[in-house]
Design an enzyme around this catalytic site. Sequence first.
Site, PDB file in Angstrom:
ATOM      1  N   PHE A 150       0.704  -1.189  -0.028  1.00 15.93           N
ATOM      2  CA  PHE A 150       0.090   0.066   0.087  1.00 15.93           C
ATOM      3  C   PHE A 150       0.887   1.441  -0.014  1.00 15.93           C
ATOM      4  O   PHE A 150       0.219   2.264  -0.218  1.00 15.93           O
ATOM      5  CB  PHE A 150      -0.857  -0.186   1.251  1.00 15.93           C
ATOM      6  CG  PHE A 150      -0.230   0.322   2.430  1.00 15.93           C
ATOM      7  CD1 PHE A 150       0.029   1.669   2.588  1.00 15.93           C
ATOM      8  CD2 PHE A 150      -0.023  -0.541   3.461  1.00 15.93           C
ATOM      9  CE1 PHE A 150       0.712   2.060   3.921  1.00 15.93           C
ATOM     10  CE2 PHE A 150       0.660  -0.280   4.573  1.00 15.93           C
ATOM     11  CZ  PHE A 150       1.058   0.984   4.951  1.00 15.93           C
ATOM     12  N   LYS A 174      -1.332  -6.911  -9.696  1.00 19.58           N
ATOM     13  CA  LYS A 174      -2.231  -6.725  -8.839  1.00 19.58           C
ATOM     14  C   LYS A 174      -1.669  -5.593  -7.648  1.00 19.58           C
ATOM     15  O   LYS A 174      -0.808  -5.735  -6.813  1.00 19.58           O
ATOM     16  CB  LYS A 174      -2.289  -8.185  -7.850  1.00 19.58           C
ATOM     17  CG  LYS A 174      -3.285  -7.989  -7.128  1.00 19.58           C
ATOM     18  CD  LYS A 174      -3.568  -9.055  -5.903  1.00 19.58           C
ATOM     19  CE  LYS A 174      -2.507  -8.344  -4.558  1.00 19.58           C
ATOM     20  NZ  LYS A 174      -3.383  -7.180  -3.942  1.00 19.58           N
ATOM     21  N   GLU A 177      -5.238  -3.686  -2.598  1.00 23.02           N
ATOM     22  CA  GLU A 177      -6.404  -3.426  -2.603  1.00 23.02           C
ATOM     23  C   GLU A 177      -6.741  -2.066  -1.803  1.00 23.02           C
ATOM     24  O   GLU A 177      -7.795  -1.411  -1.928  1.00 23.02           O
ATOM     25  CB  GLU A 177      -7.148  -4.598  -1.889  1.00 23.02           C
ATOM     26  CG  GLU A 177      -7.127  -4.981  -0.350  1.00 23.02           C
ATOM     27  CD  GLU A 177      -5.905  -5.719  -0.273  1.00 23.02           C
ATOM     28  OE1 GLU A 177      -4.685  -5.843  -1.121  1.00 23.02           O
ATOM     29  OE2 GLU A 177      -5.711  -6.501   0.887  1.00 23.02           O
ATOM     30  N   SER A 227       4.923  -7.097   3.428  1.00 18.02           N
ATOM     31  CA  SER A 227       5.549  -7.416   4.724  1.00 18.02           C
ATOM     32  C   SER A 227       6.292  -8.996   4.520  1.00 18.02           C
ATOM     33  O   SER A 227       6.042  -9.477   3.847  1.00 18.02           O
ATOM     34  CB  SER A 227       4.411  -7.562   5.818  1.00 18.02           C
ATOM     35  OG  SER A 227       3.373  -8.417   5.305  1.00 18.02           O
ATOM     36  N   CYS A 282       9.715   1.586   3.606  1.00 22.26           N
ATOM     37  CA  CYS A 282      10.424   0.383   3.741  1.00 22.26           C
ATOM     38  C   CYS A 282      11.706   0.886   4.215  1.00 22.26           C
ATOM     39  O   CYS A 282      12.554   0.081   4.584  1.00 22.26           O
ATOM     40  CB  CYS A 282      10.216  -0.516   2.676  1.00 22.26           C
ATOM     41  SG  CYS A 282      11.283  -0.062   1.346  1.00 22.26           S
ATOM     42  N   GLU A 381       8.526  -4.330  13.020  1.00 28.10           N
ATOM     43  CA  GLU A 381       8.214  -3.129  12.249  1.00 28.10           C
ATOM     44  C   GLU A 381       7.148  -2.499  12.593  1.00 28.10           C
ATOM     45  O   GLU A 381       5.837  -3.037  12.493  1.00 28.10           O
ATOM     46  CB  GLU A 381       8.141  -3.538  10.784  1.00 28.10           C
ATOM     47  CG  GLU A 381       7.924  -2.426   9.936  1.00 28.10           C
ATOM     48  CD  GLU A 381       8.007  -3.126   8.402  1.00 28.10           C
ATOM     49  OE1 GLU A 381       7.427  -4.119   8.074  1.00 28.10           O
ATOM     50  OE2 GLU A 381       8.402  -2.429   7.317  1.00 28.10           O
TER      51      GLU A 381
HETATM   52  P1  NAD Z   1       1.262  -6.766   2.939  1.00 28.84           P
HETATM   53  O1  NAD Z   1       2.161  -7.795   3.211  1.00 28.84           O
HETATM   54  O2  NAD Z   1       0.169  -6.602   3.938  1.00 28.84           O
HETATM   55  O3  NAD Z   1       0.695  -6.807   1.522  1.00 28.84           O
HETATM   56  C1  NAD Z   1       1.399  -6.627   0.335  1.00 28.84           C
HETATM   57  C2  NAD Z   1       0.540  -7.346  -0.709  1.00 28.84           C
HETATM   58  O4  NAD Z   1       0.124  -8.836  -0.320  1.00 28.84           O
HETATM   59  C3  NAD Z   1      -0.885  -7.043  -1.083  1.00 28.84           C
HETATM   60  O5  NAD Z   1      -0.933  -6.786  -2.400  1.00 28.84           O
HETATM   61  C4  NAD Z   1      -1.820  -7.660  -0.330  1.00 28.84           C
HETATM   62  O6  NAD Z   1      -3.109  -7.599  -0.821  1.00 28.84           O
HETATM   63  C5  NAD Z   1      -1.229  -9.120  -0.215  1.00 28.84           C
HETATM   64  N1  NAD Z   1      -1.507  -9.934   1.037  1.00 28.84           N
HETATM   65  C6  NAD Z   1      -1.760  -9.409   2.174  1.00 28.84           C
HETATM   66  N2  NAD Z   1      -1.731 -10.241   3.203  1.00 28.84           N
HETATM   67  C7  NAD Z   1      -1.568 -11.377   2.408  1.00 28.84           C
HETATM   68  C8  NAD Z   1      -1.779 -12.977   2.809  1.00 28.84           C
HETATM   69  N3  NAD Z   1      -2.089 -13.160   4.069  1.00 28.84           N
HETATM   70  N4  NAD Z   1      -1.646 -13.875   1.899  1.00 28.84           N
HETATM   71  C9  NAD Z   1      -1.477 -13.490   0.786  1.00 28.84           C
HETATM   72  N5  NAD Z   1      -1.228 -12.074  -0.027  1.00 28.84           N
HETATM   73  C10 NAD Z   1      -1.332 -11.007   1.060  1.00 28.84           C
HETATM   74  O7  NAD Z   1       1.982  -5.174   3.185  1.00 28.84           O
HETATM   75  P2  NAD Z   1       1.543  -3.698   3.032  1.00 28.84           P
HETATM   76  O8  NAD Z   1       0.942  -3.763   4.587  1.00 28.84           O
HETATM   77  O9  NAD Z   1       0.579  -3.531   1.895  1.00 28.84           O
HETATM   78  O10 NAD Z   1       2.875  -2.870   2.847  1.00 28.84           O
HETATM   79  C11 NAD Z   1       3.555  -2.572   3.855  1.00 28.84           C
HETATM   80  C12 NAD Z   1       4.894  -3.620   3.984  1.00 28.84           C
HETATM   81  O11 NAD Z   1       5.620  -3.678   2.859  1.00 28.84           O
HETATM   82  C13 NAD Z   1       5.825  -3.130   5.157  1.00 28.84           C
HETATM   83  O12 NAD Z   1       6.269  -4.512   5.797  1.00 28.84           O
HETATM   84  C14 NAD Z   1       6.917  -2.518   4.118  1.00 28.84           C
HETATM   85  O13 NAD Z   1       8.328  -2.836   5.044  1.00 28.84           O
HETATM   86  C15 NAD Z   1       6.900  -3.410   3.023  1.00 28.84           C
HETATM   87  N6  NAD Z   1       7.488  -2.913   1.861  1.00 28.84           N
HETATM   88  C16 NAD Z   1       8.950  -3.313   1.633  1.00 28.84           C
HETATM   89  C17 NAD Z   1       9.553  -2.736   0.361  1.00 28.84           C
HETATM   90  C18 NAD Z   1      10.857  -3.242   0.084  1.00 28.84           C
HETATM   91  O14 NAD Z   1      11.516  -2.882  -0.840  1.00 28.84           O
HETATM   92  N7  NAD Z   1      11.389  -4.306   0.839  1.00 28.84           N
HETATM   93  C19 NAD Z   1       8.787  -1.703  -0.182  1.00 28.84           C
HETATM   94  C20 NAD Z   1       7.744  -1.314   0.243  1.00 28.84           C
HETATM   95  C21 NAD Z   1       6.979  -1.974   1.145  1.00 28.84           C
END
Ligand code: NAD
Length: 481
Positions: A150, A174, A177, A227, A282, A381
């Site tokens: 997000f 994708k 959401e 994450s 991140c 985090e």
């Molecule tokens: P998230 O893991 O909740 O969601 C990421 C994606 O996975 C979304 O598209 C979501 O729909 C999907 N998703 C969520 N839960 C899921 C599950 N249980 N099973 C399958 N798919 C699932 O992450 P977020 O809250 O959208 O984003 C924040 C996180 O992203 C933070 O941990 C941040 O550090 C990380 N991030 C990392 C980088 C990097 O370069 N390492 C860059 C940006 C964000």
Amino acid sequence: MAKRLQNYIGGSWVDSTASETYTVRNPASGKALAETPLGGHDDVDRAVSAAREAFPAWRLTPAVERARYLFEFKHLLEANFEELSRIVSQENGKTMPEARGSVRRGIECVEVAAGAPSLLMGQALEDVAAGIDCEAVRQPLGVFAAIAPFNFPAMVPLWFYPFAVACGNTFVCKPSEQVPLSQMRMFELMHDVKLPDGVLNLVHGGKDCVQSLVEHPDVRGISFVGSSPVAEYVYREAAARGKRVQALGGAKNFMLIMPDAARDQTLDQIMSSAYGCAGERCLAGSVILTVGEAHDWVRKGLTDRIAKLKLGAGVDADTGMGPVISAAHKKKVLGYIEKGIEEGAELVTDGRTPDAPAGGFFVGATLFDKVKPDMTIAQEEIFGPVLCLIPTKDLDTAIDVATRHPLANATSIFTQSGKSAREFKYRIHASMTGVNIGVAAPMSFFSFGGAKGSFFGDLKGHGRDAFDFYTDKKVVISRWF
Ligand code: NAD
């Protein structure tokens, strides 16, 4: 009810088959902006089939022609730059300068990907044995998919699809959401570019959609950002099905402040790293390791600067920090503040009841001091505007605290000493490392990704790694009689 979003499949906007939706809200006001359909297997199958059918002709399209679509896309992104930045600010909460910065970083990926004709070139050597020549060429693999988080709605998908399609693959994107709107606008622009139908597709969804992409037999590889627990799951499940995976995960970023650091510049950099994008980067610095006497001026300097930080909607010109993404995330961040107090850290500035517009998901800039490395707030985090100060006695101890942590995304040192900087660069684990830089973000022509529990895979995002990730290197050895 807000508008229900459509998928973009095979060159057309189509309804999702999903029965459930996620309400996208402007985090600055709580107002509903759209309904994201939470698609699953049927939508994914339709998008992957369109991409699979488009692949043979797209592969035959010369790289130089594929790149021309990206030049056109870049032109439209520039022409709509302000509108895209505003959408990012509205769906995610970023201030306009932050939103613009993120769109700019995304456009830079399109620029690098448009260099595909040069960057896809292989290698050749005559006479590897007498009369035998050898060449290595890069070939596209088929359908790739990206799953985005997000926090950078416009930028993160652009880390991937421009490169994948420039290499001759077809693609399913994708978005998160929670923030699908800037990608919707970008796909409208891509539609105007007249990319052949099916080359680039968009499906909306959450967990089920991800699972379907991970399991689909026609998806050859996945680029994931989110994450760490989800990154690890995607990596494990997709790799077990023979797919290529690059899965960028979560972070706990340490910033080391030496007593000899340039004070004002260092404090400004810490502020923008920890509280920029409301801490939802991140690469956000979330733990400050002060060395020796740096502690006193860091604590005082941050306290003074926090008092001047104005909260508000990202689209308002005088806003210094926007809201966090959702009511649920705000609750989670507040929970960490409670935990920090409970575990005995000193709450220096308290962001729990900030002066901010009603209805929005605001958390004020929060600073903890006397944090111990094993406290929850120094381990997990938080992904919000909460910064921890850990005083340490010397560089060695500080590096030791940072390298003991299982996550290793980004890190920075602030010092005027080349010797301290060199020692730090050499020993630290995080693979995005800054020297007197608050947000050590590699630009699009370098690769982007962390280490240890922050990254699953080997080839990272954008830069030259992207051309390796999205192609197979075929070696041809020839002898003619
Ligand atoms: P998230 O893991 O909740 O969601 C990421 C994606 O996975 C979304 O598209 C979501 O729909 C999907 N998703 C969520 N839960 C899921 C599950 N249980 N099973 C399958 N798919 C699932 O992450 P977020 O809250 O959208 O984003 C924040 C996180 O992203 C933070 O941990 C941040 O550090 C990380 N991030 C990392 C980088 C990097 O370069 N390492 C860059 C940006 C964000």
